[in-house]
Design a protein around this motif. Structure first.
Motif, short mmCIF file in Angstrom:
data_model
loop_
_atom_site.label_atom_id
_atom_site.label_comp_id
_atom_site.label_asym_id
_atom_site.label_seq_id
_atom_site.Cartn_x
_atom_site.Cartn_y
_atom_site.Cartn_z
N ILE A 7 -19.32 8.36 -14.33
CA ILE A 7 -18.54 9.75 -13.78
C ILE A 7 -17.28 9.81 -14.40
O ILE A 7 -16.40 8.88 -14.28
CB ILE A 7 -18.28 9.86 -12.22
N GLY A 8 -17.08 10.85 -15.20
CA GLY A 8 -15.76 11.01 -15.84
C GLY A 8 -15.00 11.85 -15.19
O GLY A 8 -15.23 13.02 -14.67
N ILE A 9 -13.75 11.35 -14.63
CA ILE A 9 -12.78 12.15 -13.69
C ILE A 9 -11.39 12.34 -14.12
O ILE A 9 -10.78 11.25 -14.96
CB ILE A 9 -12.56 11.64 -12.37
N PHE A 10 -10.86 13.47 -14.08
CA PHE A 10 -9.48 13.88 -14.57
C PHE A 10 -8.84 14.64 -13.59
O PHE A 10 -9.43 15.71 -13.30
CB PHE A 10 -9.38 14.29 -16.04
N VAL A 11 -7.67 14.40 -12.86
CA VAL A 11 -7.10 15.24 -11.96
C VAL A 11 -5.67 15.35 -12.45
O VAL A 11 -5.12 14.51 -12.66
CB VAL A 11 -7.03 14.62 -10.62
N ALA A 24 -9.16 19.47 -10.54
CA ALA A 24 -9.77 18.27 -10.73
C ALA A 24 -10.94 18.51 -11.47
O ALA A 24 -11.74 19.18 -11.33
CB ALA A 24 -10.27 17.47 -9.33
N VAL A 25 -11.45 17.67 -12.48
CA VAL A 25 -12.57 17.66 -13.23
C VAL A 25 -13.40 16.60 -13.13
O VAL A 25 -13.20 15.46 -13.59
CB VAL A 25 -12.26 18.13 -14.73
N VAL A 26 -14.74 16.66 -12.70
CA VAL A 26 -15.79 15.52 -12.71
C VAL A 26 -17.02 15.99 -13.31
O VAL A 26 -17.59 17.06 -13.15
CB VAL A 26 -16.16 15.52 -11.01
N LYS A 28 -20.45 14.43 -14.26
CA LYS A 28 -21.47 13.27 -13.86
C LYS A 28 -22.43 13.15 -15.10
O LYS A 28 -22.96 13.79 -15.63
CB LYS A 28 -22.30 13.78 -12.59
N GLY A 37 -12.95 9.52 -18.31
CA GLY A 37 -12.35 10.75 -17.81
C GLY A 37 -11.37 11.23 -19.10
O GLY A 37 -10.98 12.47 -19.30
N SER A 41 -13.23 14.54 -19.46
CA SER A 41 -12.83 15.32 -18.33
C SER A 41 -11.26 16.12 -18.90
O SER A 41 -11.19 17.19 -18.41
CB SER A 41 -12.80 14.83 -17.16
#
Length: 81
Positions: A7-11, A24-26, A28, A37, A41
């Motif tokens: 899961i690539g996450i960037f907030v 927030a970009v998630v 999957k 991320g 992301s």
């Protein structure tokens, strides 16, 4: 935890000195060799946040006043078209 699933996450928030937006970009199970991320992301965050800031006419931080005015003028002319 699954070894082959990511899961690539960037907030982030903007602008920095007086935050008005949070995004927030998630992503999957990203496809391809990149899955962090920051790699997958963050570019989505950049495009979404940049568009939102333009739509809301929020100036970026740390620009000289004449550059900020030029950006606002360009944004206004783009919306008039």
């Amino acid at each position: 935890y699954q070894r082959n699933h990511h899961i690539g996450i960037f907030v982030g928030m903007a602008p920095e000195t007086n935050p008005r937006l949070v995004c927030a970009v998630v992503i999957k199970d990203p496809k391809g060799p990149l899955y962090l991320g920051g790699d997958i992301s963050a570019p989505v965050f950049s495009k979404v946040m940049g568009a939102a800031l333009r739509i809301m006419a929020i100036s970026p931080d740390n620009l000289p006043i004449n550059q900020t005015i030029a950006n606002e003028t360009n944004d206004q002319s783009m919306h008039a078209q």
